[in-house]
Design an enzyme around this catalytic site. Sequence first.
Site, PDB file in Angstrom:
ATOM      1  N   CYS A 122       0.816  -1.221   0.000  1.00 45.28           N
ATOM      2  CA  CYS A 122       0.000   0.000   0.000  1.00 45.28           C
ATOM      3  C   CYS A 122       0.848   1.267   0.000  1.00 45.28           C
ATOM      4  O   CYS A 122       0.297   2.371  -0.144  1.00 45.28           O
ATOM      5  CB  CYS A 122      -0.909   0.039   1.233  1.00 45.28           C
ATOM      6  SG  CYS A 122      -1.952  -1.402   1.477  1.00 45.28           S
ATOM      7  N   HIS A 140      -6.243   1.692   5.269  1.00 47.00           N
ATOM      8  CA  HIS A 140      -6.749   0.817   4.211  1.00 47.00           C
ATOM      9  C   HIS A 140      -7.350  -0.421   4.855  1.00 47.00           C
ATOM     10  O   HIS A 140      -6.664  -1.137   5.585  1.00 47.00           O
ATOM     11  CB  HIS A 140      -5.625   0.413   3.254  1.00 47.00           C
ATOM     12  CG  HIS A 140      -6.030  -0.634   2.253  1.00 47.00           C
ATOM     13  ND1 HIS A 140      -7.201  -0.564   1.528  1.00 47.00           N
ATOM     14  CD2 HIS A 140      -5.428  -1.805   1.872  1.00 47.00           C
ATOM     15  CE1 HIS A 140      -7.292  -1.623   0.731  1.00 47.00           C
ATOM     16  NE2 HIS A 140      -6.238  -2.387   0.929  1.00 47.00           N
ATOM     17  N   HIS A 142     -10.163  -3.932   4.428  1.00 49.25           N
ATOM     18  CA  HIS A 142     -10.876  -4.852   3.545  1.00 49.25           C
ATOM     19  C   HIS A 142     -12.299  -5.042   4.060  1.00 49.25           C
ATOM     20  O   HIS A 142     -12.817  -6.154   4.080  1.00 49.25           O
ATOM     21  CB  HIS A 142     -10.144  -6.190   3.465  1.00 49.25           C
ATOM     22  CG  HIS A 142      -8.862  -6.127   2.699  1.00 49.25           C
ATOM     23  ND1 HIS A 142      -8.052  -7.227   2.500  1.00 49.25           N
ATOM     24  CD2 HIS A 142      -8.240  -5.102   2.065  1.00 49.25           C
ATOM     25  CE1 HIS A 142      -6.988  -6.875   1.793  1.00 49.25           C
ATOM     26  NE2 HIS A 142      -7.080  -5.594   1.514  1.00 49.25           N
ATOM     27  N   GLU A 165     -27.826  11.032   9.391  1.00 44.32           N
ATOM     28  CA  GLU A 165     -27.205  11.826  10.448  1.00 44.32           C
ATOM     29  C   GLU A 165     -25.697  11.627  10.533  1.00 44.32           C
ATOM     30  O   GLU A 165     -24.936  12.570  10.782  1.00 44.32           O
ATOM     31  CB  GLU A 165     -27.854  11.483  11.791  1.00 44.32           C
ATOM     32  CG  GLU A 165     -27.362  12.295  12.972  1.00 44.32           C
ATOM     33  CD  GLU A 165     -27.828  13.747  12.965  1.00 44.32           C
ATOM     34  OE1 GLU A 165     -27.314  14.526  13.789  1.00 44.32           O
ATOM     35  OE2 GLU A 165     -28.694  14.106  12.132  1.00 44.32           O
ATOM     36  N   HIS A 230     -12.570  -5.132  -3.299  1.00 43.49           N
ATOM     37  CA  HIS A 230     -11.302  -5.111  -2.571  1.00 43.49           C
ATOM     38  C   HIS A 230     -11.437  -4.457  -1.197  1.00 43.49           C
ATOM     39  O   HIS A 230     -11.191  -5.096  -0.179  1.00 43.49           O
ATOM     40  CB  HIS A 230     -10.262  -4.370  -3.433  1.00 43.49           C
ATOM     41  CG  HIS A 230      -8.898  -4.285  -2.846  1.00 43.49           C
ATOM     42  ND1 HIS A 230      -7.751  -4.212  -3.608  1.00 43.49           N
ATOM     43  CD2 HIS A 230      -8.466  -4.229  -1.567  1.00 43.49           C
ATOM     44  CE1 HIS A 230      -6.693  -4.132  -2.811  1.00 43.49           C
ATOM     45  NE2 HIS A 230      -7.109  -4.131  -1.563  1.00 43.49           N
TER      46      HIS A 230
END
Length: 270
Positions: A122, A140, A142, A165, A230
């Site tokens: 990443c 990040h 999943h 809200e 992903h």
Amino acid sequence: MSAPCHCKHVDDSSSNDKLSALSPELQQEFKDPNHPANLICELCRLFYDNNWVTGTGGGISIRDVDGPNPNLVYIAPSGVQKERIQPWEMFLVELPDEKILRTPNDIPKELTKSYKYKPSACTPLFISCYTLRDAGACIHTHSQHAVMVTLFFENEKEFAISHIEQIKALPKLKYNDETGKIEKIGSMEYYDKLVIPIIENTPHEEDLTDSLQEAIKNYPGASAVLVRRHGIYVWGETVWKAKVYNEAIDYLLELAVKMKLAGIPLVKQE
């Protein structure tokens, strides 16, 4: 300041004993509970319990915005069990040259068991969030809710929802023509429509970089990018803002799935 993490994936006393194998400088560095490396460990355990970073998936990176050098970025490594991660397992990168200053492979082998750590796949995507949005942290996950939403919107390039809200937890962003930067001008309101771009997945994580950068540039009001089938990338001006945004967005994604199944429109027509 954060509330202490009460999840018991790692024995704290064992972790403290292991610190003695580190150099005096690193021992002192990691004693601070609010050190970015310690915060990554705390959040990884929390996110694991939320089923967001299972099976070594996902990742977190924090830029040391409150430290003496805000260009330092701490990144969790690739292929490790996130709920068991330790502060000395982080990669340390300095911006803007993306120079790697420290890796977990530099740590005494009695701590790493001679495991060969790899930088997170990443990394280029995290760096993109720092350079394009001046972010203080990038998450990040999943998340299954993120994946399901991208499947419901299989032929769409964006996800949208309004009149909920929880949208108020997210920032209202605007491009400043004078500075050329995206600036926070407040918080989103109940009537606002949240829009998150969706990019297509690729066989390798780093190959998402160009699509992520394009989405960030095309959606100046977004604090996240969904990756089809992903997961999701979420960023914020600080690690705690990124955490709040991630939690709020995941709530909205979960709600969106339920609304879709119930036949309720996600965007309310005025």
